[in-house]
Scaffold this motif. Structure first.
Motif, PDB file in Angstrom:
ATOM      1  N   VAL A 148       0.768  -1.374  -0.235  1.00  0.00           N
ATOM      2  CA  VAL A 148       0.704   0.349  -0.424  1.00  0.00           C
ATOM      3  C   VAL A 148       0.646   0.776  -0.171  1.00  0.00           C
ATOM      4  N   ASN A 149       0.605   1.828  -0.596  1.00  0.00           N
ATOM      5  CA  ASN A 149       1.425   3.151  -1.419  1.00  0.00           C
ATOM      6  C   ASN A 149       0.840   4.506  -0.472  1.00  0.00           C
ATOM      7  N   GLU A 150       1.450   5.036  -0.197  1.00  0.00           N
ATOM      8  CA  GLU A 150       1.307   6.595   0.662  1.00  0.00           C
ATOM      9  C   GLU A 150      -0.526   7.432   0.678  1.00  0.00           C
ATOM     10  N   ARG A 151      -0.370   7.357  -0.821  1.00  0.00           N
ATOM     11  CA  ARG A 151      -2.247   7.476  -1.200  1.00  0.00           C
ATOM     12  C   ARG A 151      -3.348   6.323  -0.689  1.00  0.00           C
TER      13      ARG A 151
ATOM     14  N   VAL B 207       0.243  -1.185  -5.147  1.00  0.00           N
ATOM     15  CA  VAL B 207       0.812  -1.003  -5.858  1.00  0.00           C
ATOM     16  C   VAL B 207       1.243  -1.853  -5.671  1.00  0.00           C
ATOM     17  N   GLU B 208       2.663  -2.485  -7.290  1.00  0.00           N
ATOM     18  CA  GLU B 208       4.211  -3.408  -6.643  1.00  0.00           C
ATOM     19  C   GLU B 208       4.765  -2.843  -5.553  1.00  0.00           C
TER      20      GLU B 208
ATOM     21  N   VAL C 299       9.028  -1.722   0.882  1.00  0.00           N
ATOM     22  CA  VAL C 299       9.149  -0.872  -0.587  1.00  0.00           C
ATOM     23  C   VAL C 299       8.390  -0.573  -1.709  1.00  0.00           C
ATOM     24  N   THR C 300       7.455   0.524  -2.749  1.00  0.00           N
ATOM     25  CA  THR C 300       6.904   0.981  -3.690  1.00  0.00           C
ATOM     26  C   THR C 300       8.066   0.167  -4.669  1.00  0.00           C
ATOM     27  N   SER C 301       7.045  -0.252  -5.812  1.00  0.00           N
ATOM     28  CA  SER C 301       8.482  -0.205  -7.385  1.00  0.00           C
ATOM     29  C   SER C 301       8.453   0.804  -7.625  1.00  0.00           C
ATOM     30  N   GLU C 302       8.036   2.575  -7.094  1.00  0.00           N
ATOM     31  CA  GLU C 302       7.774   3.691  -7.372  1.00  0.00           C
ATOM     32  C   GLU C 302       9.104   4.254  -6.768  1.00  0.00           C
ATOM     33  N   GLU C 303       9.275   4.071  -5.538  1.00  0.00           N
ATOM     34  CA  GLU C 303      10.483   4.200  -4.474  1.00  0.00           C
ATOM     35  C   GLU C 303      11.679   3.744  -4.840  1.00  0.00           C
TER      36      GLU C 303
ATOM     37  N   VAL D 183      17.265   2.666  -2.376  1.00  0.00           N
ATOM     38  CA  VAL D 183      18.479   1.522  -2.880  1.00  0.00           C
ATOM     39  C   VAL D 183      19.198   2.574  -2.542  1.00  0.00           C
ATOM     40  N   GLU D 184      19.635   3.886  -3.201  1.00  0.00           N
ATOM     41  CA  GLU D 184      19.814   4.584  -2.900  1.00  0.00           C
ATOM     42  C   GLU D 184      20.335   5.225  -1.543  1.00  0.00           C
TER      43      GLU D 184
END
Length: 565
Positions: A493-496, A500-501, A526-530, A535-536
């Motif tokens: 679950v993302n922040e919204r 999501v994946e 972590v979401t795929s977007e994040e 990792v950074e």
């Protein structure tokens, strides 16, 4: 009837006595199939399906295929139905198999020891272009996987592969799968012993034989005489690892019971030294134990690792010696710790004959038929007739003379196949993912490629050896538990508040003589977007906090949860 001292049972009602079915071990006399998989294997050996494919299914089409052949026996010949396009990961565990099945197949080409001639590689590339829409992924089992294969084309594909000495026999199914071997066997300057003759002899004697074509589940083998420990021996059902015996000379240390998936276990040493010419017989003994004593009742306990865990190495060795080999094995030493951090043979290296091999890094194992055909051409133009696949989704061109090395490296670079990859290009691995796999929940290959680009841009100076393994589901085909950063695909679950994946994160896993599974931080997903941001952030903390010479895996095991989140 009244109770008496002679008849105490009369005082209480009789209880129905049910017979304990055990674990479905043949050696215990449990031959009655206890699940659907065991039933279809009893009904007909998986190897027999080839005749039906050639004479019926390829002529009548997909809809003519018997369901037990379609989702069972066809795996004995390297065929899995692939995922129907457009089905999202949230439906993976909800839909019935027939709802997930596309009318196309994944087909796995078996490449024992990763050894290919350029002629074979060219044929693999040509089949890809003609029958598989260009697909030809390199796997971490040294195989090549096609997608979009039609059942009508399978006999012709077999004919072309077999004409050059290749096969799909037992590339999948409850069988002895492709035998991993050192991709530089016989040519490496530092090799302890060449295990290739044993790979060939096992293949000749046992692969495609009904002696071992009905196992409780798949059986994975690794044989390498490289001091780099380059075949992930720790996570195979049986492995033979090159060692130098103080009295008997070079041979192999015997390991059993490794495996990952949802119940990961590191293999154990039996403390036995095996000479090269005895490997096939010892291998047959180990797989024979699996066939006869392996647990067939529950599929999730049907791997050799569960039997080894229950018996322990001492009992396993005793049964192997007493019941299967009929002789004692020689005690032997453990392998030495590898001196190199990378085990993938990427780069330019001198061979034992003075020529060179060139190891190249595709992006997360993703190549295509046209590229493989071009690699074969380039290898031949530069004097080579041999290439190798690796257990890290890499490719190696052998036998290049010194004056042609630079030209070959440059030509391969033009194909986006670099012998001088960044840490991120070199160390990132991904399974097939939701694009084709019916078990997957998230996308992997494109995500891994995009992650490489982002990390190269954000951390251009990072040059520490690091593995990032991305898996589309919990089954660990991409070895997430033993990566520095392992990413297990799942919906998050993302922040919204949207589903999501994303990935559950494992940190600090490792292979080698200090093999260990990655650490899971509570609630860390972590979401795929994040993912690039995450990792950074973790790698920068590693750079700030590490001690001199400290590996990422070592740091990750001692770092605070805050540093890892």
């Amino acid at each position: 009837m009244a109770a008496t001292p002679q008849n105490p049972a009369a005082a209480t009602p009789r209880r129905k006595v049910s017979r304990h079915r055990g674990e479905g071990q043949w050696a215990a006399g449990h031959f009655t199939p206890l699940n659907g998989n065991e039933q279809f294997k009893k009904d007909d050996d998986g190897l027999n399906v080839r005749t039906r494919i050639e004479t019926i299914y390829s002529k009548r089409g997909f809809d003519s295929i018997d369901p037990n052949d379609l989702r069972g026996r066809m795996r004995w010949w390297g065929l899995y139905t692939q995922r129907k396009p457009g089905i999202d990961g949230g439906k993976t565990a909800i839909l019935e198999p027939e709802e997930l099945d596309d009318k196309y197949f994944m087909l796995r080409v078996r490449i024992d020891g990763g050894r290919l001639t350029t002629e074979q590689l060219r044929v693999i590339g040509e089949i890809s272009q003609e029958f598989a829409r260009g697909t030809a992924d390199l796997t971490d089992r040294q195989n090549v996987q096609y997608h979009w294969i039609r059942i009508e084309d399978v006999p012709e594909i077999w004919n072309r592969l077999e004409a050059v000495g290749l096969s799909t026999t037992e590339a999948c199914g409850d069988t002895p799968r492709t035998i991993l071997g050192s991709p530089v066997a016989g040519i490496a300057e530092d090799e302890i012993i060449d295990g290739s003759p044993a790979v060939d002899e096992i293949n000749r004697r046992f692969i495609g034989s009904k002696e071992f074509s009905n196992l409780p589940r798949k059986f994975k083998t690794a044989i390498s005489g490289s001091p780099l420990l380059d075949v992930a021996h720790e996570i195979n059902d049986v492995a033979f690892v090159g060692v130098e015996h103080p009295e008997h000379g070079p041979g192999f240390d015997l390991w059993v019971g490794g495996g990952l998936s949802t119940n990961p276990k590191i293999g154990v040493r039996l403390g036995a030294w095996v000479p090269l010419d005895e490997i096939p017989d010892v291998w047959a003994g180990v797989i024979g134990i699996f066939r006869d004593y392996g647990y067939r009742r529950l599929r999730n306990r049907a791997r050799l690792k569960f039997l080894v865990a229950d018996w322990g190495p001492e009992k396993f060795r005793q049964v192997l010696e007493d019941e299967y080999l009929k002789r004692a094995l020689v005690d032997g030493p453990a392998p030495a710790a590898p001196v190199e951090r990378w085990r993938d043979h990427v780069g330019v290296h001198r061979q034992n004959d003075g020529r060179f091999y060139v190891g190249i890094a595709p992006r997360v194992g993703r190549v295509d038929g046209a590229t493989l055909t071009k690699i074969a051409e380039l290898a031949e133009e530069h004097g080579s007739g041999r290439v190798r696949t690796t257990v890290e989704q890499k490719l190696i061109v052998l036998d290049v003379v010194e004056e042609k090395v630079a030209s070959l490296v440059e030509a391969l670079e033009a194909l986006d196949l670099t012998a001088r990859p960044s840490t991120f290009r070199r160390g990132t691995m991904a399974c097939t993912g939701i694009e084709y796999c019916k078990l997957a929940i998230v996308e992997t290959k494109q995500r891994g490629s995009a992650l490489i680009d982002e990390l190269e841009r954000r951390l251009p100076e990072f040059d520490e050896p690091l593995t990032i393994n991305i898996n589309g589901c919990p089954n660990a085909c991409a070895r997430i538990q033993v990566a520095d950063i392992g990413l297990k695909g799942q919906l998050v679950v993302n922040e919204r508040g949207e589903q999501v994946e994303g990935y559950q994160v494992h940190l600090g896993g490792a292979l080698g003589l200090e093999a260990s599974f990655g650490r899971k931080v509570r609630g860390l997903k972590v979401t795929s977007e994040e993912l690039p941001d995450y990792v950074e952030r973790v790698l920068k903390r590693f750079q700030d906090e590490r001690e001199d010479g400290e590996r990422f895996a070592t740091w990750a095991t001692r770092a605070s949860e805050e540093a890892l989140s």
